[in-house]
Design a protein around this motif. Structure first.
Motif, PDB file in Angstrom:
ATOM      1  N   ALA A 131       0.845  -1.189   0.000  1.00 47.44           N
ATOM      2  CA  ALA A 131       0.000   0.000   0.000  1.00 47.44           C
ATOM      3  C   ALA A 131       0.880   1.239   0.000  1.00 47.44           C
ATOM      4  N   MET A 132       0.351   2.312  -0.555  1.00 45.20           N
ATOM      5  CA  MET A 132       1.075   3.575  -0.599  1.00 45.20           C
ATOM      6  C   MET A 132       0.390   4.594   0.307  1.00 45.20           C
ATOM      7  N   GLN A 133       1.197   5.435   0.935  1.00 45.90           N
ATOM      8  CA  GLN A 133       0.627   6.518   1.719  1.00 45.90           C
ATOM      9  C   GLN A 133      -0.121   7.480   0.802  1.00 45.90           C
ATOM     10  N   HIS A 176       8.145   0.300   5.183  1.00 42.69           N
ATOM     11  CA  HIS A 176       8.704  -0.907   4.584  1.00 42.69           C
ATOM     12  C   HIS A 176       9.516  -0.590   3.337  1.00 42.69           C
ATOM     13  N   GLY A 177       9.166   0.476   2.650  1.00 39.96           N
ATOM     14  CA  GLY A 177       9.864   0.886   1.447  1.00 39.96           C
ATOM     15  C   GLY A 177       9.614   2.359   1.199  1.00 39.96           C
ATOM     16  N   TYR A 178      10.351   2.913   0.252  1.00 40.43           N
ATOM     17  CA  TYR A 178      10.286   4.356  -0.003  1.00 40.43           C
ATOM     18  C   TYR A 178      10.152   4.617  -1.494  1.00 40.43           C
ATOM     19  N   ALA A 179       9.137   5.401  -1.835  1.00 41.95           N
ATOM     20  CA  ALA A 179       8.898   5.767  -3.221  1.00 41.95           C
ATOM     21  C   ALA A 179       9.337   7.205  -3.454  1.00 41.95           C
ATOM     22  N   ILE A 180       9.720   7.492  -4.678  1.00 42.02           N
ATOM     23  CA  ILE A 180       9.991   8.862  -5.108  1.00 42.02           C
ATOM     24  C   ILE A 180       8.828   9.261  -6.001  1.00 42.02           C
ATOM     25  N   GLY A 181       8.009  10.183  -5.519  1.00 42.21           N
ATOM     26  CA  GLY A 181       6.829  10.609  -6.253  1.00 42.21           C
ATOM     27  C   GLY A 181       6.986  12.014  -6.797  1.00 42.21           C
ATOM     28  N   HIS A 194       2.177  -7.733   4.784  1.00 44.68           N
ATOM     29  CA  HIS A 194       1.782  -6.634   3.913  1.00 44.68           C
ATOM     30  C   HIS A 194       2.627  -5.402   4.240  1.00 44.68           C
ATOM     31  N   MET A 195       2.817  -4.545   3.247  1.00 46.06           N
ATOM     32  CA  MET A 195       3.780  -3.453   3.369  1.00 46.06           C
ATOM     33  C   MET A 195       3.147  -2.100   3.068  1.00 46.06           C
ATOM     34  N   LEU A 196       3.728  -1.073   3.677  1.00 45.18           N
ATOM     35  CA  LEU A 196       3.343   0.313   3.436  1.00 45.18           C
ATOM     36  C   LEU A 196       4.582   1.087   3.025  1.00 45.18           C
ATOM     37  N   PHE A 197       4.489   1.798   1.900  1.00 39.22           N
ATOM     38  CA  PHE A 197       5.583   2.623   1.409  1.00 39.22           C
ATOM     39  C   PHE A 197       5.268   4.098   1.634  1.00 39.22           C
ATOM     40  N   GLY A 198       6.270   4.849   2.072  1.00 37.09           N
ATOM     41  CA  GLY A 198       6.171   6.297   2.120  1.00 37.09           C
ATOM     42  C   GLY A 198       6.576   6.881   0.776  1.00 37.09           C
ATOM     43  N   ILE A 199       6.141   8.115   0.506  1.00 38.88           N
ATOM     44  CA  ILE A 199       6.404   8.747  -0.785  1.00 38.88           C
ATOM     45  C   ILE A 199       7.152  10.055  -0.587  1.00 38.88           C
ATOM     46  N   VAL A 200       8.358  10.129  -1.139  1.00 35.09           N
ATOM     47  CA  VAL A 200       9.166  11.345  -1.086  1.00 35.09           C
ATOM     48  C   VAL A 200       8.604  12.362  -2.062  1.00 35.09           C
ATOM     49  N   GLN A 201       8.300  13.552  -1.549  1.00 36.47           N
ATOM     50  CA  GLN A 201       7.875  14.662  -2.400  1.00 36.47           C
ATOM     51  C   GLN A 201       8.926  15.768  -2.298  1.00 36.47           C
ATOM     52  N   GLY A 202       8.654  16.910  -2.908  1.00 38.93           N
ATOM     53  CA  GLY A 202       9.622  17.996  -2.896  1.00 38.93           C
ATOM     54  C   GLY A 202       9.892  18.582  -4.261  1.00 38.93           C
ATOM     55  N   PRO A 256      17.330   4.412   2.894  1.00 38.13           N
ATOM     56  CA  PRO A 256      18.003   3.253   3.500  1.00 38.13           C
ATOM     57  C   PRO A 256      18.406   2.219   2.459  1.00 38.13           C
ATOM     58  N   GLN A 257      19.593   1.670   2.621  1.00 37.81           N
ATOM     59  CA  GLN A 257      20.096   0.652   1.699  1.00 37.81           C
ATOM     60  C   GLN A 257      19.261  -0.629   1.748  1.00 37.81           C
ATOM     61  N   ASP A 258      18.683  -0.921   2.920  1.00 38.34           N
ATOM     62  CA  ASP A 258      18.026  -2.220   3.097  1.00 38.34           C
ATOM     63  C   ASP A 258      16.530  -2.181   2.826  1.00 38.34           C
ATOM     64  N   ARG A 259      16.036  -1.123   2.195  1.00 41.72           N
ATOM     65  CA  ARG A 259      14.618  -1.020   1.859  1.00 41.72           C
ATOM     66  C   ARG A 259      14.454  -0.752   0.361  1.00 41.72           C
ATOM     67  N   PRO A 260      13.371  -1.274  -0.240  1.00 41.85           N
ATOM     68  CA  PRO A 260      13.180  -1.057  -1.673  1.00 41.85           C
ATOM     69  C   PRO A 260      12.881   0.404  -1.993  1.00 41.85           C
ATOM     70  N   ARG A 261      13.301   0.822  -3.196  1.00 40.02           N
ATOM     71  CA  ARG A 261      13.123   2.190  -3.680  1.00 40.02           C
ATOM     72  C   ARG A 261      12.308   2.140  -4.970  1.00 40.02           C
ATOM     73  N   TYR A 262      11.255   2.901  -4.988  1.00 38.40           N
ATOM     74  CA  TYR A 262      10.257   2.826  -6.062  1.00 38.40           C
ATOM     75  C   TYR A 262      10.113   4.197  -6.698  1.00 38.40           C
ATOM     76  N   LEU A 263      10.390   4.304  -7.995  1.00 39.33           N
ATOM     77  CA  LEU A 263      10.214   5.545  -8.744  1.00 39.33           C
ATOM     78  C   LEU A 263       8.858   5.490  -9.429  1.00 39.33           C
ATOM     79  N   MET A 264       7.920   6.296  -8.966  1.00 37.43           N
ATOM     80  CA  MET A 264       6.529   6.172  -9.360  1.00 37.43           C
ATOM     81  C   MET A 264       6.270   6.781 -10.745  1.00 37.43           C
ATOM     82  N   GLY A 265       5.511   6.025 -11.564  1.00 41.16           N
ATOM     83  CA  GLY A 265       5.047   6.545 -12.836  1.00 41.16           C
ATOM     84  C   GLY A 265       6.086   6.640 -13.927  1.00 41.16           C
ATOM     85  N   VAL A 266       7.182   5.916 -13.804  1.00 42.71           N
ATOM     86  CA  VAL A 266       8.296   5.997 -14.756  1.00 42.71           C
ATOM     87  C   VAL A 266       8.529   4.594 -15.308  1.00 42.71           C
TER      88      VAL A 266
END
Length: 377
Positions: free
Chosen positions: A143-145, A212-217, A184-192, A240-250
Motif C-alpha cells: 500500500a502507498m501513503q 517498509h519501502g520508499y517511493a519517489i513521487g 503486507h507493506m506500506l511505502f512512504g512517498i518522497v515529495q519535494g 536506506p540501503q536495506d529497503r526497496p526504492r520505487y520511482l513512481m510513474g516511470v
C-alpha cells in the motif's frame, strides 16, 4: 511500531541494485517493472500474458477502484487478487496523483482531499485513513501513503507546503496501517518537486517515521528528464540501503535504465499498453511507430531474435495493417509486445547486475537504441 523488512539486497553493480521482495502472494525480483492494471485489468491483455511475459507484480489504483466497483464490494468478493484472477503480488497507488489529474473541484485540507468523482460527480472525501482502509479492503500486498502531488513547474512555496502536508499524512497512514495483516507493506512517498533540499527533507522525514519501502513521487509530471534524474541523484543516496526504492510513474525504457543506474528498484508506467494502443512498439532497437507508411510492405518481424512469439512472428506489414485498420487485435498485439519487451529489459538488467556488468549492459543497450532499425537489418 517496528516494521519487518521483507526486502533482501542480493548484490550491486556500481549503484545498480539486485534484490528480492517477499510478499504473501509471491516473490518480486528487483529491479522490477510493474505493469499497470489501474481498474483491476490490463488494457488489451489477459493476465496469463502478463505472467508469461515475466511480470512478478502488477499495480492497481485506489482512486479508480474505490469509485468503481468499490473497495467494500471487492473485499466481499475475496480481495483484489481473487477478484481479478491475477493471484500474484500487487501494489496499489493511494490515489493522490489521480485526484490531482482527474478529479473535479478538488479541495485539499489538513484533514483530507475532497473532490467530485470524474464518473458521476459524486462528492468524495479521501483522507489518509480512508486511503489505507481502501487498500486494506482491496488486499494489496503493498500500500502507498496518501500524498499531495504537485504538477511541475510549480512555485517553491506550493511545493514546500505539499511536501510538509504529505509528511503529516504519512504519519497518519502509518498509524492507520497498524491493523494490516502480516507480510503486507506500506511505502512512504518522497515529495519535494524539483527542489533538492525539499527532496532531502522529505526523505529524512519519512525515514524517521519508518516504512517498509520508499517511493519517489511527483516526478514524470512534465519536467525534463534531466530534472527527474537530478532529483533521483539527490534522493536515492539518502534512502536506506536495506529497503526497496520505487520511482513512481516511470517510464520510458531509457528512464528505467538511467534510474536503475542510480539505485532504483521498482517502476510502473502505463506507457507499454498506452503506446501499444496508439501503434507504437518498444523493441531492442528502440521504439517503432507502426503507423508509418514505410512499414506497409515490410515483411520483417520487429525482432527476429525475441523470445516473445508476437515480436518474433508478426510482420511489420501485418502490424501496420492492423493499426491503420483500427483492428482491436493490433492494439492487443502491440500491448503484449511492449509488456514483454519491458520485462525482457528488466531480466537483462537483473542478469547484468548479478554478473557485475551493468555499466557494460547499459552502454550496449543504449547503443542498440541509437542504431534503431539499422541494427535489425
Amino acid at each position: 511500531m517496528t516494521l519487518a523488512n521483507h526486502f533482501e539486497l542480493l548484490g550491486q553493480s556500481d549503484a545498480a541494485r539486485l534484490g528480492r521482495l517477499t510478499t504473501p502472494h509471491g516473490v518480486v525480483r528487483t529491479p522490477a517493472f510493474m505493469p499497470v492494471g489501474t481498474l483491476g485489468a490490463m488494457k488489451g491483455l489477459h493476465w496469463r500474458e502478463v505472467r508469461d511475459a515475466g511480470a512478478d507484480i502488477v499495480l492497481g489504483n485506489t482512486y479508480h477502484l474505490m469509485l468503481r466497483p468499490g473497495a467494500e464490494r471487492i473485499a466481499a468478493l475475496g480481495g483484489l487478487q481473487k477478484f481479478t484472477t491475477w493471484n500474484g503480488p500487487m501494489l496499489t497507488d493511494s490515489g493522490g496523483f489521480q485526484v490531482m489529474s482527474l478529479a473535479q473541484l478538488r479541495k485539499v485540507s489538513e484533514k483530507a482531499v475532497n473532490f467530485r468523482s470524474h464518473i458521476d460527480g459524486a462528492a468524495i472525501e479521501l483522507s489518509p485513513e480512508r486511503a489505507i482502509e481502501v487498500q486494506l479492503l482491496l488486499g494489496s500486498n503493498i500500500a502507498m501513503q496518501l500524498d499531495e502531488c504537485v504538477r511541475l513547474p510549480a512555485e517553491r512555496d506550493d511545493i514546500d507546503r505539499a511536501m510538509r502536508l504529505s509528511l503529516r499524512w504519512a504519519e497518519r497512514c502509518k498509524r492507520a496501517f497498524e491493523t494490516a495483516p502480516d507480510g503486507h507493506m506500506l511505502f512512504g512517498i518522497v515529495q519535494g518537486g524539483d527542489v533538492p533540499e525539499l527532496r532531502q527533507q522529505s526523505a529524512r522525514g519519512l525515514i524517521e517515521i519508518g516504512f517498509h519501502g520508499y517511493a519517489i513521487g511527483g516526478l514524470a509530471v512534465g519536467e525534463p528528464q534531466e530534472v527527474m534524474l537530478a532529483m533521483i541523484d539527490e534522493t536515492a543516496p539518502v534512502l536506506p540501503q536495506d529497503r526497496p526504492r520505487y520511482l513512481m510513474g516511470v517510464g520510458t525504457p531509457e528512464d528505467i535504465l538511467e534510474a536503475v543506474a542510480r539505485g532504483i528498484d521498482m517502476f510502473d508506467c502505463v506507457m507499454p499498453t498506452r503506446n501499444g494502443r496508439h501503434g507504437v512498439a518498444f523493441t531492442r532497437f528502440g521504439s517503432v511507430n507502426l503507423r508509418n507508411a514505410r512499414h506497409a510492405d515490410d515483411p520483417r518481424p520487429l525482432d527476429a531474435e525475441s523470445s516473445w512469439p508476437s515480436t518474433r512472428n508478426c510482420s511489420r506489414a501485418y502490424l501496420h495493417h492492423l493499426v491503420k485498420s483500427g483492428e482491436t487485435l493490433g492494439a492487443m498485439l502491440l500491448s503484449e509486445i511492449n509488456i514483454a519487451y519491458y520485462q525482457s529489459l528488466m531480466s537483462g538488467i537483473r542478469a547484468a547486475i548479478s554478473n557485475g556488468t551493468f555499466e557494460s549492459f547499459r552502454q550496449q543497450t543504449r547503443a542498440h537504441w541509437a542504431q534503431g532499425d539499422i541494427a535489425a537489418l
